[in-house]
Design a protein around this motif. Structure first.
Motif, PDB file in Angstrom:
ATOM      1  N   PRO A  23       0.816  -1.224   0.000  1.00 36.20           N
ATOM      2  CA  PRO A  23       0.000   0.000   0.000  1.00 36.20           C
ATOM      3  C   PRO A  23       0.846   1.268   0.000  1.00 36.20           C
ATOM      4  O   PRO A  23       1.778   1.405   0.802  1.00 36.20           O
ATOM      5  N   ARG A  24       0.517   2.194  -0.918  1.00 38.43           N
ATOM      6  CA  ARG A  24       1.229   3.470  -1.001  1.00 38.43           C
ATOM      7  C   ARG A  24       0.262   4.557  -1.436  1.00 38.43           C
ATOM      8  O   ARG A  24      -0.661   4.304  -2.199  1.00 38.43           O
ATOM      9  N   GLU A  25       0.521   5.757  -0.947  1.00 44.62           N
ATOM     10  CA  GLU A  25      -0.192   6.935  -1.434  1.00 44.62           C
ATOM     11  C   GLU A  25       0.374   7.346  -2.787  1.00 44.62           C
ATOM     12  O   GLU A  25       1.589   7.359  -2.975  1.00 44.62           O
ATOM     13  N   VAL A  26      -0.508   7.704  -3.708  1.00 46.52           N
ATOM     14  CA  VAL A  26      -0.085   8.269  -4.992  1.00 46.52           C
ATOM     15  C   VAL A  26      -0.813   9.594  -5.167  1.00 46.52           C
ATOM     16  O   VAL A  26      -2.016   9.687  -4.917  1.00 46.52           O
ATOM     17  N   TRP A  27      -0.055  10.601  -5.585  1.00 39.54           N
ATOM     18  CA  TRP A  27      -0.619  11.938  -5.775  1.00 39.54           C
ATOM     19  C   TRP A  27      -0.491  12.306  -7.251  1.00 39.54           C
ATOM     20  O   TRP A  27       0.623  12.416  -7.766  1.00 39.54           O
ATOM     21  N   ALA A  28      -1.603  12.481  -7.923  1.00 41.53           N
ATOM     22  CA  ALA A  28      -1.600  12.826  -9.341  1.00 41.53           C
ATOM     23  C   ALA A  28      -1.976  14.294  -9.504  1.00 41.53           C
ATOM     24  O   ALA A  28      -3.060  14.728  -9.094  1.00 41.53           O
ATOM     25  N   ALA A  29      -1.078  15.060 -10.112  1.00 35.97           N
ATOM     26  CA  ALA A  29      -1.340  16.478 -10.343  1.00 35.97           C
ATOM     27  C   ALA A  29      -2.336  16.651 -11.480  1.00 35.97           C
ATOM     28  O   ALA A  29      -2.557  15.742 -12.294  1.00 35.97           O
ATOM     29  N   GLU A  30      -2.970  17.831 -11.565  1.00 38.97           N
ATOM     30  CA  GLU A  30      -3.848  18.137 -12.685  1.00 38.97           C
ATOM     31  C   GLU A  30      -3.059  18.062 -13.987  1.00 38.97           C
ATOM     32  O   GLU A  30      -1.839  18.239 -14.017  1.00 38.97           O
ATOM     33  N   PHE A  31      -3.781  17.850 -15.094  1.00 43.28           N
ATOM     34  CA  PHE A  31      -3.104  17.698 -16.385  1.00 43.28           C
ATOM     35  C   PHE A  31      -2.313  18.953 -16.733  1.00 43.28           C
ATOM     36  O   PHE A  31      -1.172  18.867 -17.197  1.00 43.28           O
ATOM     37  N   ARG A  32      -2.868  20.121 -16.505  1.00 44.63           N
ATOM     38  CA  ARG A  32      -2.153  21.355 -16.840  1.00 44.63           C
ATOM     39  C   ARG A  32      -0.879  21.497 -16.006  1.00 44.63           C
ATOM     40  O   ARG A  32       0.134  22.033 -16.477  1.00 44.63           O
ATOM     41  N   ASP A  33      -0.911  21.021 -14.766  1.00 42.56           N
ATOM     42  CA  ASP A  33       0.294  21.065 -13.938  1.00 42.56           C
ATOM     43  C   ASP A  33       1.336  20.079 -14.440  1.00 42.56           C
ATOM     44  O   ASP A  33       2.542  20.351 -14.383  1.00 42.56           O
ATOM     45  N   ARG A  34       0.881  18.932 -14.952  1.00 40.78           N
ATOM     46  CA  ARG A  34       1.838  17.970 -15.506  1.00 40.78           C
ATOM     47  C   ARG A  34       2.500  18.526 -16.764  1.00 40.78           C
ATOM     48  O   ARG A  34       3.661  18.213 -17.052  1.00 40.78           O
ATOM     49  N   VAL A  78       3.331  21.632 -17.100  1.00 41.64           N
ATOM     50  CA  VAL A  78       4.370  22.504 -16.553  1.00 41.64           C
ATOM     51  C   VAL A  78       5.553  21.672 -16.055  1.00 41.64           C
ATOM     52  O   VAL A  78       6.712  22.061 -16.213  1.00 41.64           O
ATOM     53  N   HIS A  79       5.277  20.517 -15.451  1.00 39.89           N
ATOM     54  CA  HIS A  79       6.363  19.643 -15.007  1.00 39.89           C
ATOM     55  C   HIS A  79       7.242  19.250 -16.192  1.00 39.89           C
ATOM     56  O   HIS A  79       8.484  19.267 -16.097  1.00 39.89           O
ATOM     57  N   HIS A  80       6.603  18.898 -17.310  1.00 39.11           N
ATOM     58  CA  HIS A  80       7.364  18.517 -18.505  1.00 39.11           C
ATOM     59  C   HIS A  80       8.115  19.716 -19.072  1.00 39.11           C
ATOM     60  O   HIS A  80       9.228  19.566 -19.589  1.00 39.11           O
ATOM     61  N   LEU A  81       7.515  20.899 -19.001  1.00 38.08           N
ATOM     62  CA  LEU A  81       8.188  22.103 -19.482  1.00 38.08           C
ATOM     63  C   LEU A  81       9.494  22.325 -18.717  1.00 38.08           C
ATOM     64  O   LEU A  81      10.560  22.553 -19.321  1.00 38.08           O
ATOM     65  N   LEU A  82       9.436  22.248 -17.388  1.00 34.69           N
ATOM     66  CA  LEU A  82      10.631  22.418 -16.575  1.00 34.69           C
ATOM     67  C   LEU A  82      11.630  21.299 -16.838  1.00 34.69           C
ATOM     68  O   LEU A  82      12.829  21.548 -17.029  1.00 34.69           O
ATOM     69  N   TYR A  83      11.131  20.077 -16.868  1.00 37.31           N
ATOM     70  CA  TYR A  83      12.000  18.911 -17.067  1.00 37.31           C
ATOM     71  C   TYR A  83      12.743  18.999 -18.396  1.00 37.31           C
ATOM     72  O   TYR A  83      13.954  18.773 -18.467  1.00 37.31           O
ATOM     73  N   ASN A  84      12.027  19.338 -19.478  1.00 41.30           N
ATOM     74  CA  ASN A  84      12.658  19.406 -20.798  1.00 41.30           C
ATOM     75  C   ASN A  84      13.784  20.438 -20.835  1.00 41.30           C
ATOM     76  O   ASN A  84      14.761  20.262 -21.563  1.00 41.30           O
TER      77      ASN A  84
END
Length: 361
Positions: A55-66, A68-74
């Motif tokens: 058992p683990r907690e998983v936190w999924a961000a909103e699509f628009r936030d994801r 932004v995550h890819h923007l920073l990562y790239n």
């Protein structure tokens, strides 16, 4: 736009992705404007619990936030990856579990001279890793290489965002109670913990542990070392040298990175007994899938709902064939699937969709 295209891979049919794409140009322009004028703030997260393998907690961000995550990562990931050691193999393009297993096998063959000499391995694991990450330490590490103020500010916005302030719980409270209290992000201070489930968290974790990699390679001078997320292995001919390295790492980690070793998962053994790493067991001249994983594959394939069996079975075939000696395991899985009416290809690498009587779809 490129960040959006990267984000939607394998998720294009998700409701959040569909909703974003219905008015794609307007949504992307609005997101760009918020980023440029500094008004962007992460939105609501979804919290749910997975039960396998535990058992683990998983936190999924909103699509628009994801996006932004890819923007920073790239933008920033290439400069970090250029300095990462080749033995860091998690959440890095081209360095998945198969890369890790093959690289460890090569290192074992090197230290044992093709299994002709004795050697030992020290396997270490970090306790409650993601929920114990100190964001302040990660930000200092990011600031070493991100010299552009705007990008560093965006990294800080994502890093220090606390999803617990605005989230939706999917599932029941009973499922959430299955997660031990010390493994819940909701029970940590504000400056500790990264949400499992976001690309940004995986990247920030690698940034944090790069200092551990550099310490092991350059201060301890460990010639044979490999890490996958928070599991790492050192190889040496001398068990005494590995014990000394263990003492050093145990003292260095809390003093420099704020994390600790998990004593219950520390293993020091001869390599010829088999090394369990990234789901495979490496023994002289062959690699097999971990027995617990293999037994779970058989059990689940025998009991899973028929509508889900095609996807699950092919995933298990893909997992099993990563091991160099997996024919017997794949044959056992194929027999389970045949009993449920599925056909298997001749190489025992995939199954086909089962058409039930009266189903002409």
């Amino acid at each position: 736009m490129q960040a959006y295209l990267d984000c939607r891979q394998t998720k294009r049919n998700k409701p959040s992705a569909v909703a974003f794409e219905q008015d794609l140009e307007r949504n992307l322009c609005q997101l760009r404007d918020e980023l440029q004028d500094g008004s962007y703030r992460p939105g609501r997260s979804i919290c749910f619990v997975i039960t396998r393998p535990k058992p683990r907690e998983v936190w999924a961000a909103e699509f628009r936030d994801r996006v932004v995550h890819h923007l920073l990562y790239n933008h920033i990931a290439p400069r970090f990856y250029a300095s990462f050691i080749a033995d860091s193999c998690a959440c890095i393009p081209g360095r998945g579990t198969m890369y890790g297993a093959k690289r460890l096998e090569a290192k074992i063959r090197s230290v044992t001279q093709n299994w002709s000499r004795p050697a030992h391995y020290l396997k270490l694991d970090l306790v409650n890793f993601f929920v114990s990450i100190d964001k302040r330490i990660v930000f200092k590490q990011l600031a070493r290489r991100i010299t552009e103020p705007w990008w560093l500010d965006l990294a800080g916005t994502i890093l220090f965002h606390d999803p617990r302030q605005n989230f939706e719980l999917r599932g029941s409270q009973a499922e959430l109670d299955l997660v031990p209290a010390h493994k819940r992000l909701t029970n940590q201070p504000a400056h500790l913990g990264l949400p499992i489930g976001n690309l940004s968290s995986q990247f920030f974790a690698n940034v944090l542990l790069d200092d551990l990699d550099q310490h092991c390679k350059h201060q301890l001078r460990a010639r044979h070392y490999i890490r996958y997320v928070d599991d790492f292995i050192l190889l040496h001919e001398s068990a005494q040298w590995l014990n000394a390295a263990h003492v050093d790492i145990e003292a260095w980690l809390p003093a420099n990175l704020g994390v600790k070793l998990n004593p219950s998962k520390t293993i020091l053994q001869p390599v010829d007994r088999g090394v369990d790493f990234v789901g495979q067991v490496i023994k002289p001249w062959y690699r097999t899938t971990r027995r617990r994983t293999f037994n779970e594959a058989l059990s689940r394939s025998a009991s899973i709902d028929a509508s889900e069996l095609f996807e699950a079975a092919n995933s298990y075939f893909g997992l099993l064939r990563q091991a160099s000696h997996s024919h017997t395991d794949r044959a056992h899985l194929a027999n389970v699937l045949r009993k449920r009416g599925h056909c298997i290809n001749g190489n025992l690498t995939k199954t086909y969709r089962h058409i039930y009587p009266g189903d002409h779809s």
